[in-house]
Design a protein around this motif. Structure first.
Motif, PDB file in Angstrom:
ATOM      1  N   ARG A  19       0.951  -1.500  -0.082  1.00  0.00           N
ATOM      2  CA  ARG A  19      -0.141  -0.406  -0.055  1.00  0.00           C
ATOM      3  C   ARG A  19       0.597   1.069   0.226  1.00  0.00           C
ATOM      4  O   ARG A  19       0.450   2.198  -0.625  1.00  0.00           O
ATOM      5  CB  ARG A  19      -0.640   0.122   1.546  1.00  0.00           C
ATOM      6  CG  ARG A  19      -2.004   1.516   1.187  1.00  0.00           C
ATOM      7  CD  ARG A  19      -2.636   1.383   2.693  1.00  0.00           C
ATOM      8  NE  ARG A  19      -2.378   1.252   4.120  1.00  0.00           N
ATOM      9  CZ  ARG A  19      -2.320   1.548   5.022  1.00  0.00           C
ATOM     10  NH1 ARG A  19      -3.713   1.853   5.046  1.00  0.00           N
ATOM     11  NH2 ARG A  19      -1.810   1.688   5.610  1.00  0.00           N
ATOM     12  N   CYS A  20       1.598   1.787   0.513  1.00  0.00           N
ATOM     13  CA  CYS A  20       2.903   2.211   1.136  1.00  0.00           C
ATOM     14  C   CYS A  20       3.166   2.736   0.183  1.00  0.00           C
ATOM     15  O   CYS A  20       3.479   3.183  -1.699  1.00  0.00           O
ATOM     16  CB  CYS A  20       3.903   2.210   2.036  1.00  0.00           C
ATOM     17  SG  CYS A  20       5.149   3.462   2.073  1.00  0.00           S
ATOM     18  N   LEU A  21       4.076   1.355  -0.841  1.00  0.00           N
ATOM     19  CA  LEU A  21       4.707   1.968  -2.098  1.00  0.00           C
ATOM     20  C   LEU A  21       3.544   1.975  -3.567  1.00  0.00           C
ATOM     21  O   LEU A  21       4.722   2.878  -4.481  1.00  0.00           O
ATOM     22  CB  LEU A  21       4.960   0.394  -2.001  1.00  0.00           C
ATOM     23  CG  LEU A  21       6.350   0.252  -1.835  1.00  0.00           C
ATOM     24  CD1 LEU A  21       6.901  -0.926  -1.617  1.00  0.00           C
ATOM     25  CD2 LEU A  21       7.396   1.723  -0.818  1.00  0.00           C
ATOM     26  N   ASP A  22       2.424   1.923  -3.700  1.00  0.00           N
ATOM     27  CA  ASP A  22       1.760   2.093  -4.564  1.00  0.00           C
ATOM     28  C   ASP A  22       1.866   3.353  -4.526  1.00  0.00           C
ATOM     29  O   ASP A  22       1.247   3.905  -5.586  1.00  0.00           O
ATOM     30  CB  ASP A  22       0.692   1.265  -4.318  1.00  0.00           C
ATOM     31  CG  ASP A  22       0.508  -0.117  -4.308  1.00  0.00           C
ATOM     32  OD1 ASP A  22       0.796  -0.286  -5.684  1.00  0.00           O
ATOM     33  OD2 ASP A  22      -0.579  -0.858  -3.983  1.00  0.00           O
ATOM     34  N   SER A  23       1.572   4.595  -3.266  1.00  0.00           N
ATOM     35  CA  SER A  23       1.204   5.690  -2.693  1.00  0.00           C
ATOM     36  C   SER A  23       2.153   7.074  -3.259  1.00  0.00           C
ATOM     37  O   SER A  23       1.649   7.434  -3.757  1.00  0.00           O
ATOM     38  CB  SER A  23       1.024   5.474  -1.542  1.00  0.00           C
ATOM     39  OG  SER A  23       1.975   5.771  -0.688  1.00  0.00           O
ATOM     40  N   VAL A  24       3.782   5.901  -3.772  1.00  0.00           N
ATOM     41  CA  VAL A  24       4.525   6.836  -4.130  1.00  0.00           C
ATOM     42  C   VAL A  24       5.206   6.475  -5.509  1.00  0.00           C
ATOM     43  O   VAL A  24       5.968   7.672  -5.452  1.00  0.00           O
ATOM     44  CB  VAL A  24       5.689   6.819  -3.074  1.00  0.00           C
ATOM     45  CG1 VAL A  24       4.946   7.487  -1.851  1.00  0.00           C
ATOM     46  CG2 VAL A  24       5.733   5.613  -3.161  1.00  0.00           C
ATOM     47  N   THR A  25       4.778   5.296  -5.864  1.00  0.00           N
ATOM     48  CA  THR A  25       5.405   5.163  -7.567  1.00  0.00           C
ATOM     49  C   THR A  25       5.240   6.575  -8.197  1.00  0.00           C
ATOM     50  O   THR A  25       6.611   6.390  -8.722  1.00  0.00           O
ATOM     51  CB  THR A  25       4.699   3.961  -7.751  1.00  0.00           C
ATOM     52  OG1 THR A  25       3.469   3.757  -7.881  1.00  0.00           O
ATOM     53  CG2 THR A  25       5.748   2.822  -7.201  1.00  0.00           C
ATOM     54  N   ARG A  26       4.232   6.553  -8.336  1.00  0.00           N
ATOM     55  CA  ARG A  26       3.726   7.597  -9.182  1.00  0.00           C
ATOM     56  C   ARG A  26       4.737   9.599  -9.145  1.00  0.00           C
ATOM     57  O   ARG A  26       4.430  10.070  -9.322  1.00  0.00           O
ATOM     58  CB  ARG A  26       3.002   8.158  -9.678  1.00  0.00           C
ATOM     59  CG  ARG A  26       2.194   7.302 -10.650  1.00  0.00           C
ATOM     60  CD  ARG A  26       0.235   7.250 -11.002  1.00  0.00           C
ATOM     61  NE  ARG A  26      -0.655   7.180  -9.654  1.00  0.00           N
ATOM     62  CZ  ARG A  26      -1.674   7.780  -9.928  1.00  0.00           C
ATOM     63  NH1 ARG A  26      -1.476   8.635 -10.974  1.00  0.00           N
ATOM     64  NH2 ARG A  26      -2.782   7.561  -9.201  1.00  0.00           N
ATOM     65  N   LEU A  27       5.190   9.415  -7.558  1.00  0.00           N
ATOM     66  CA  LEU A  27       6.036  10.888  -6.873  1.00  0.00           C
ATOM     67  C   LEU A  27       7.222  10.299  -7.205  1.00  0.00           C
ATOM     68  O   LEU A  27       8.095  11.265  -7.446  1.00  0.00           O
ATOM     69  CB  LEU A  27       5.634  10.925  -5.864  1.00  0.00           C
ATOM     70  CG  LEU A  27       3.739  11.477  -6.187  1.00  0.00           C
ATOM     71  CD1 LEU A  27       2.795  11.762  -5.131  1.00  0.00           C
ATOM     72  CD2 LEU A  27       3.779  13.355  -6.824  1.00  0.00           C
ATOM     73  N   ALA A  28       7.648   9.607  -7.067  1.00  0.00           N
ATOM     74  CA  ALA A  28       9.061   9.537  -6.499  1.00  0.00           C
ATOM     75  C   ALA A  28      10.100   8.791  -7.681  1.00  0.00           C
ATOM     76  O   ALA A  28       9.333   8.109  -8.186  1.00  0.00           O
ATOM     77  CB  ALA A  28       9.228   8.637  -5.538  1.00  0.00           C
ATOM     78  N   ASP A  29      11.418   9.666  -7.510  1.00  0.00           N
ATOM     79  CA  ASP A  29      11.879   9.041  -8.548  1.00  0.00           C
ATOM     80  C   ASP A  29      12.635   7.927  -8.181  1.00  0.00           C
ATOM     81  O   ASP A  29      13.373   6.975  -9.381  1.00  0.00           O
ATOM     82  CB  ASP A  29      12.548   9.719  -9.389  1.00  0.00           C
ATOM     83  CG  ASP A  29      12.097  11.543 -10.136  1.00  0.00           C
ATOM     84  OD1 ASP A  29      11.905  11.080 -11.031  1.00  0.00           O
ATOM     85  OD2 ASP A  29      12.077  12.548  -8.883  1.00  0.00           O
ATOM     86  N   GLU A  30      13.431   7.639  -6.693  1.00  0.00           N
ATOM     87  CA  GLU A  30      13.714   6.640  -6.802  1.00  0.00           C
ATOM     88  C   GLU A  30      13.395   6.443  -5.083  1.00  0.00           C
ATOM     89  O   GLU A  30      12.918   6.990  -4.117  1.00  0.00           O
ATOM     90  CB  GLU A  30      15.305   6.432  -6.615  1.00  0.00           C
ATOM     91  CG  GLU A  30      16.289   7.498  -5.201  1.00  0.00           C
ATOM     92  CD  GLU A  30      17.573   7.606  -5.360  1.00  0.00           C
ATOM     93  OE1 GLU A  30      18.137   7.291  -6.361  1.00  0.00           O
ATOM     94  OE2 GLU A  30      18.019   8.284  -4.606  1.00  0.00           O
ATOM     95  N   ILE A  31      13.053   4.793  -4.460  1.00  0.00           N
ATOM     96  CA  ILE A  31      12.532   4.090  -3.576  1.00  0.00           C
ATOM     97  C   ILE A  31      14.154   3.349  -2.780  1.00  0.00           C
ATOM     98  O   ILE A  31      14.366   2.663  -3.039  1.00  0.00           O
ATOM     99  CB  ILE A  31      11.678   3.765  -3.272  1.00  0.00           C
ATOM    100  CG1 ILE A  31      10.295   4.454  -3.936  1.00  0.00           C
ATOM    101  CG2 ILE A  31      10.433   2.408  -2.635  1.00  0.00           C
ATOM    102  CD1 ILE A  31       9.008   3.306  -4.615  1.00  0.00           C
ATOM    103  N   ILE A  32      13.463   4.133  -1.895  1.00  0.00           N
ATOM    104  CA  ILE A  32      14.915   3.275  -0.771  1.00  0.00           C
ATOM    105  C   ILE A  32      14.950   3.058   0.215  1.00  0.00           C
ATOM    106  O   ILE A  32      14.515   3.300   0.965  1.00  0.00           O
ATOM    107  CB  ILE A  32      15.961   5.002  -0.698  1.00  0.00           C
ATOM    108  CG1 ILE A  32      16.819   5.986  -1.154  1.00  0.00           C
ATOM    109  CG2 ILE A  32      17.904   3.700  -0.059  1.00  0.00           C
ATOM    110  CD1 ILE A  32      17.382   4.927  -2.939  1.00  0.00           C
ATOM    111  N   ILE A  33      15.037   1.631   0.574  1.00  0.00           N
ATOM    112  CA  ILE A  33      14.291   1.155   1.437  1.00  0.00           C
ATOM    113  C   ILE A  33      15.517   0.040   1.986  1.00  0.00           C
ATOM    114  O   ILE A  33      16.548  -0.794   1.640  1.00  0.00           O
ATOM    115  CB  ILE A  33      13.416  -0.554   0.687  1.00  0.00           C
ATOM    116  CG1 ILE A  33      12.648   0.566   0.419  1.00  0.00           C
ATOM    117  CG2 ILE A  33      13.270  -1.615   2.010  1.00  0.00           C
ATOM    118  CD1 ILE A  33      11.134  -0.701  -0.227  1.00  0.00           C
ATOM    119  N   VAL A  34      15.827   0.418   3.323  1.00  0.00           N
ATOM    120  CA  VAL A  34      16.937  -0.361   4.163  1.00  0.00           C
ATOM    121  C   VAL A  34      16.003  -1.207   5.362  1.00  0.00           C
ATOM    122  O   VAL A  34      14.967  -0.634   6.161  1.00  0.00           O
ATOM    123  CB  VAL A  34      18.073   1.028   5.589  1.00  0.00           C
ATOM    124  CG1 VAL A  34      18.140   0.471   6.262  1.00  0.00           C
ATOM    125  CG2 VAL A  34      18.291   1.466   4.213  1.00  0.00           C
TER     126      VAL A  34
END
Length: 662
Positions: A19-34
């Motif tokens: 749900r979180c990643l679905d909500s940002v994929t169209r805004l974020a140029d990259e997603i960093i997950i630690v």
């Protein structure tokens, strides 16, 4: 350069991460997950969204893990999120406008409102907000410090300033089920305990620890932490009003109204340009029985919120509901009590127009209107608020009409419902009884998976009403065999005895089950089977049942019926507390103040700790009684005598006793 990097730290978040990643994929140029040690599908899910994935050994230090995530970010802006948070699609335009137009400033980070859903069930969420600084420019020397509830800093580079912006983050991490699953409380407390051991607690840390105790229902410790946090805090701190309102709300729950008064007048009053202050002040007045003053505060809260909205300012300080929903609901209750029914209905309608998905508000509005207006008028009003071509709207109206036993409304919305295959056994039973369809009632079979424990008594009520209405106890006995409610067999014996006119129960049994029997009586009244209703009351009569019926009719503005029952109870000296209060309010509304004081006096004798009655009791009593009631109030509530508005009222009444001028 990339525009936005979303940076996250996660562990075992397979349920909420999509749900979180679905909500940002169209805004974020990259997603960093630690990842700090997931053992479920979290990493697999992250790779499905093309996130850059890094492992990090957990060290009981959120700041360290956060800093690892931003180390890998290459975007101009960094947005920090948790897996149980998400962005709303409706806000994308605002996000894009900010990210495209705002220029990064090295000493400026951005504080966003986090909308917290903290209820037990998703459809019963309690909503609160809290400010969190989560958006900041990259490559400016900004990083996190403090091991829990980490904060951004520039350290030796200089002070970091915070700017509030209206870009929402939504959060469900503290819903009760999630807290249980994640064991967040135990984890967070271990970090706090380590910080306390090293005397490393700031004002902000005491505030966040107070929140931790509050979510864990440890009110005393939450209060202690909030008080410590507020000792030397800068009023301009973003978290300060949240701490203050949190503390005041806990004082309310613990009935420490003297401290509510102290913190509201001395500190919250500095935020009087927000609705929250006026709503809290209104609740304070209402709690002490100062209804007119409370109503003024609630109206001012709504007015302040509307003014802020018109100027495109942040509408609420802490609680979204304080800007409209809470003051309106309180106004409705008070208008009903003061017999200003038109105003009560007006505000109920306004509330429903703002959020027509609230079934409790709809239920309250329709219940009152159906007893005071024609079915056509009720339908006309509802059609202005709802679109019955919308399946969800029509189903909601149909369900509420069923629950309220309103046959005209049920038939009207039934035409748009179409198939009844989706109806539960309970709703089928309601429909059969309301539409006087004996054949349907007899044919209803119960499915075990439908028998929600909470609805079993309601299902039995419909079966009992049908049994009485059609003089058929066999179906009732059949239904009872399918239910697990412990009270149902005894209730069934009572109803069968009435139908067969034999082995009628004794008075003590009827008193013990008056609340459930009231539900049957109410339903007989709603389906307009007045002959069986009268018969039922004559057989089942107890003071407990008659009091409940009188108060029900009074609530619905069926004053003549209510007064008939009250007269019977009065002649037998069996008025209960609620009946006495209602009669007191009724006589105030009719300007029979001496009689009103008499009923309030009787109510206070039954429940002397009911603090909100003393204002009316003292105000409307004669001079001799005033003095007695002031003394009684001071004895019962010595801690409240010095509340400013209470003290002023008592002094004013003492002047009247002495014959002074008001």
């Amino acid at each position: 350069m990339k525009r936005l990097s979303v940076c996250m730290i996660v562990r075992d978040e397979e349920k909420l991460l999509p749900r979180c990643l679905d909500s940002v994929t169209r805004l974020a140029d990259e997603i960093i997950i630690v990842d700090t040690g997931s053992t479920d599908r979290t990493k697999e899910i992250a790779t499905q969204y093309n996130a850059k994935l890094f492992d990090f050994s957990w060290s009981n230090d959120f700041a360290a893990a956060r800093n690892e995530s931003i180390l890998h970010a290459s975007g101009k802006w960094i947005l920090v999120l948790d897996a149980d948070e998400y962005l709303a699609e409706d806000d994308y335009d605002k996000w894009n406008e900010f990210l495209n137009k705002e220029k990064p400033v090295e000493h400026l980070a951005y504080t966003l409102p986090v909308i917290n859903f903290t209820g037990d069930k998703e459809y019963q969420d309690e909503i609160t907000t809290s400010p969190v600084t989560r958006l900041f420019p990259n490559f400016k020397g900004i990083y996190f410090e403090r091991p829990i509830h980490e904060q951004l800093t520039r350290a030796q580079l200089g002070e970091l300033y915070h700017k509030s912006i209206a870009l929402n983050i939504y959060h469900t991490g503290y819903q009760i089920q999630r807290v249980t699953e994640k064991n967040k409380h135990e984890r967070n407390m271990s970090i706090f305990n380590e910080m306390k051991k090293h005397d490393n607690m700031s004002d902000y840390d005491w505030f966040t620890l107070g929140n931790q105790y509050r979510y864990a229902k440890n009110e005393e410790e939450a209060i202690r932490c909030y008080e410590l946090a507020l000792q030397e805090t800068n009023l301009n701190s973003a978290w300060y009003p949240h701490c203050l309102v949190g503390l005041i709300s806990l004082y309310f729950t613990q009935k420490r109204l003297d401290l509510v008064d102290k913190y509201t007048n001395n500190q919250l009053s500095k935020f009087s340009n927000y609705a929250d202050y006026h709503t809290i002040k209104g609740i304070q007045y209402e709690t002490m029985g100062f209804f007119e003053q409370a109503m003024s505060c609630y109206l001012e809260a709504i007015n302040v919120a509307e003014q802020r909205a018109s100027m495109d300012q942040e509408i609420w300080l802490v609680e979204p509901s304080y800007s409209f929903e809470t003051p309106v609901l309180r106004l409705v209750e008070l208008y009903f009590q003061l017999n200003d029914n038109q105003q009560a209905i007006y505000w109920l309608s306004k509330l429903l127009q703002k959020n027509n998905k609230n079934p409790q508000v709809l239920l309250k509005l329709v219940e009152w209107l159906c007893q005071n207006d024609t079915p056509d008028s009720v339908i006309s009003l509802l059609n202005k608020i709802y679109d019955i071509r919308d399946k969800a709207d029509c189903n909601l109206l149909f369900k509420v009409s069923l629950v309220l036993g309103q046959v005209e409304l049920v038939r009207y919305y039934l035409e748009s419902i179409g198939s009844l295959d989706h109806l539960s056994s309970l709703d089928q039973m309601r429909l059969a009884v309301i539409t006087d369809n004996k054949e349907m009632w007899l044919e209803i079979s119960l499915s075990n998976q439908e028998l929600d424990i909470d609805n079993q008594l309601q299902l039995w009520v419909q079966a009992a009403v049908g049994a009485i209405h059609w003089n058929n106890h066999l179906k009732l006995i059949q239904v009872v065999d399918e239910l697990q409610n412990d009270e149902v067999p005894i209730l069934t014996t009572i109803i069968v005895a009435m139908i067969l006119e034999e082995n009628l129960p004794d008075e003590q049994v009827l008193k013990s089950h008056a609340s459930s029997l009231f539900l049957v009586a109410k339903q007989l009244f709603l389906i307009k089977d007045f002959e069986k209703f009268d018969q039922f009351i004559n057989v089942m009569r107890s003071s407990e049942l008659i009091n409940q019926l009188a108060n029900y009719f009074y609530k619905l503005n069926l004053t003549e019926m209510a007064l008939n029952y009250y007269s019977i109870l009065l002649s037998e000296q069996q008025l209960d507390f609620t009946s006495l209060v209602n009669l007191g309010r009724y006589h105030v509304n009719q300007h029979y103040y001496e009689d009103a004081a008499g009923f309030f006096g009787e109510a206070v004798m039954l429940e002397p700790k009911t603090k909100n009655l003393y204002y009316s009791l003292i105000r409307y009593a004669n001079k001799e009684r005033k003095s007695q009631y002031i003394t009684k109030f001071s004895a019962e509530f010595p801690q409240f005598v010095d509340i400013i508005f209470v003290r002023d009222f008592i002094n004013q009444e003492k002047k009247q006793i002495k014959g002074g001028h008001l």
